[in-house]
Design a protein around this motif. Structure first.
Motif, PDB file in Angstrom:
ATOM      1  N   ALA A   1      40.818  49.330  33.158  1.00  0.00           N
ATOM      2  CA  ALA A   1      41.792  49.543  32.088  1.00  0.00           C
ATOM      3  C   ALA A   1      42.875  50.466  32.619  1.00  0.00           C
ATOM      4  N   LEU A   2      44.106  50.057  32.408  1.00  0.00           N
ATOM      5  CA  LEU A   2      45.255  50.839  32.861  1.00  0.00           C
ATOM      6  C   LEU A   2      45.985  51.437  31.675  1.00  0.00           C
ATOM      7  N   ARG A   3      46.687  52.535  31.930  1.00  0.00           N
ATOM      8  CA  ARG A   3      47.491  53.150  30.879  1.00  0.00           C
ATOM      9  C   ARG A   3      48.465  52.116  30.330  1.00  0.00           C
ATOM     10  N   GLY A   4      48.603  52.067  29.028  1.00  0.00           N
ATOM     11  CA  GLY A   4      49.471  51.087  28.395  1.00  0.00           C
ATOM     12  C   GLY A   4      48.710  49.918  27.803  1.00  0.00           C
ATOM     13  N   GLY A   5      47.368  49.941  27.894  1.00  0.00           N
ATOM     14  CA  GLY A   5      46.556  48.910  27.272  1.00  0.00           C
ATOM     15  C   GLY A   5      46.332  47.666  28.111  1.00  0.00           C
ATOM     16  N   THR A   6      46.594  47.737  29.414  1.00  0.00           N
ATOM     17  CA  THR A   6      46.383  46.578  30.279  1.00  0.00           C
ATOM     18  C   THR A   6      44.950  46.556  30.792  1.00  0.00           C
ATOM     19  N   LEU A   7      44.315  45.402  30.684  1.00  0.00           N
ATOM     20  CA  LEU A   7      42.949  45.190  31.154  1.00  0.00           C
ATOM     21  C   LEU A   7      43.011  44.210  32.320  1.00  0.00           C
ATOM     22  N   VAL A   8      42.442  44.593  33.476  1.00  0.00           N
ATOM     23  CA  VAL A   8      42.498  43.770  34.683  1.00  0.00           C
ATOM     24  C   VAL A   8      41.077  43.398  35.085  1.00  0.00           C
ATOM     25  N   TYR A   9      40.837  42.090  35.300  1.00  0.00           N
ATOM     26  CA  TYR A   9      39.536  41.581  35.721  1.00  0.00           C
ATOM     27  C   TYR A   9      39.609  41.218  37.203  1.00  0.00           C
TER      28      TYR A   9
ATOM     29  N   SER B   1      32.630  36.512  55.890  1.00  0.00           N
ATOM     30  CA  SER B   1      31.776  37.702  56.064  1.00  0.00           C
ATOM     31  C   SER B   1      32.537  39.003  55.872  1.00  0.00           C
ATOM     32  N   LYS B   2      33.674  38.938  55.183  1.00  0.00           N
ATOM     33  CA  LYS B   2      34.468  40.132  54.912  1.00  0.00           C
ATOM     34  C   LYS B   2      34.691  40.236  53.405  1.00  0.00           C
ATOM     35  N   PRO B   3      34.235  41.332  52.782  1.00  0.00           N
ATOM     36  CA  PRO B   3      34.433  41.465  51.337  1.00  0.00           C
ATOM     37  C   PRO B   3      35.915  41.618  50.981  1.00  0.00           C
ATOM     38  N   THR B   4      36.338  40.887  49.972  1.00  0.00           N
ATOM     39  CA  THR B   4      37.705  40.989  49.467  1.00  0.00           C
ATOM     40  C   THR B   4      37.655  41.120  47.957  1.00  0.00           C
ATOM     41  N   ILE B   5      38.702  41.694  47.397  1.00  0.00           N
ATOM     42  CA  ILE B   5      38.806  41.831  45.944  1.00  0.00           C
ATOM     43  C   ILE B   5      39.919  40.908  45.475  1.00  0.00           C
ATOM     44  N   ARG B   6      39.575  40.028  44.525  1.00  0.00           N
ATOM     45  CA  ARG B   6      40.529  39.068  43.998  1.00  0.00           C
ATOM     46  C   ARG B   6      40.805  39.370  42.531  1.00  0.00           C
ATOM     47  N   LYS B   7      42.089  39.419  42.185  1.00  0.00           N
ATOM     48  CA  LYS B   7      42.475  39.596  40.787  1.00  0.00           C
ATOM     49  C   LYS B   7      42.350  38.247  40.095  1.00  0.00           C
ATOM     50  N   VAL B   8      41.546  38.186  39.033  1.00  0.00           N
ATOM     51  CA  VAL B   8      41.323  36.943  38.307  1.00  0.00           C
ATOM     52  C   VAL B   8      42.291  36.824  37.141  1.00  0.00           C
ATOM     53  N   LYS B   9      42.424  37.893  36.364  1.00  0.00           N
ATOM     54  CA  LYS B   9      43.258  37.831  35.159  1.00  0.00           C
ATOM     55  C   LYS B   9      43.594  39.229  34.683  1.00  0.00           C
ATOM     56  N   SER B  10      44.700  39.352  33.993  1.00  0.00           N
ATOM     57  CA  SER B  10      45.023  40.606  33.315  1.00  0.00           C
ATOM     58  C   SER B  10      45.647  40.275  31.961  1.00  0.00           C
ATOM     59  N   VAL B  11      45.373  41.141  30.994  1.00  0.00           N
ATOM     60  CA  VAL B  11      45.938  40.998  29.657  1.00  0.00           C
ATOM     61  C   VAL B  11      46.387  42.382  29.193  1.00  0.00           C
ATOM     62  N   THR B  12      47.375  42.400  28.329  1.00  0.00           N
ATOM     63  CA  THR B  12      47.821  43.660  27.746  1.00  0.00           C
ATOM     64  C   THR B  12      47.509  43.623  26.261  1.00  0.00           C
ATOM     65  N   LEU B  13      46.743  44.611  25.816  1.00  0.00           N
ATOM     66  CA  LEU B  13      46.351  44.714  24.420  1.00  0.00           C
ATOM     67  C   LEU B  13      47.362  45.569  23.660  1.00  0.00           C
ATOM     68  N   GLU B  14      47.285  45.540  22.341  1.00  0.00           N
ATOM     69  CA  GLU B  14      48.251  46.253  21.505  1.00  0.00           C
ATOM     70  C   GLU B  14      48.064  47.761  21.511  1.00  0.00           C
TER      71      GLU B  14
END
Length: 105
Positions: A33-41, A49-62
């Motif tokens: 959760a980011l400041r401003g109500g943004t949720l990032v999955y 054989s190398k771990p990576t982080i992939r952004k799947v989706k983000s939404v901004t709540l009210e």
């Protein structure tokens, strides 16, 4: 990603805000959760054989997000028991993926 990567000038790579709360589980799922109500999955994956982080989706709540939880529910964890302990006291660890995230505003 929430951080600029290299020389790519895409708006998607701009910093999105400060992290206020985060949750993850053993299956490699991460919710931030980011400041401003943004949720990032995000999902941790093994590529070559190398771990990576992939952004799947983000939404901004009210509203601002005050708490989140990504722990998966296990159907057997409460069987025969009418009570549930908090703070992980009665929850067993699982590599099962969660199909939902609890968000408190």
């Amino acid at each position: 990603s929430p951080f600029r990567s290299g020389d790519d000038e895409s708006d998607e790579d701009e910093p999105m805000g400060f992290i206020t709360v985060a949750s993850s589980n053993q299956s490699g799922q991460i919710v931030v959760a980011l400041r401003g109500g943004t949720l990032v999955y995000l999902v941790v994956e093994n590529k070559n054989s190398k771990p990576t982080i992939r952004k799947v989706k983000s939404v901004t709540l009210e509203r601002e997000i005050s708490c989140i939880d990504l722990r998966p529910f296990e159907s057997t964890s409460l069987s025969g028991n009418d009570s549930m302990e908090v703070d992980g006291g009665g929850v067993s660890l699982s590599t099962e993926r969660s199909h939902l995230v609890a968000v408190g505003l």
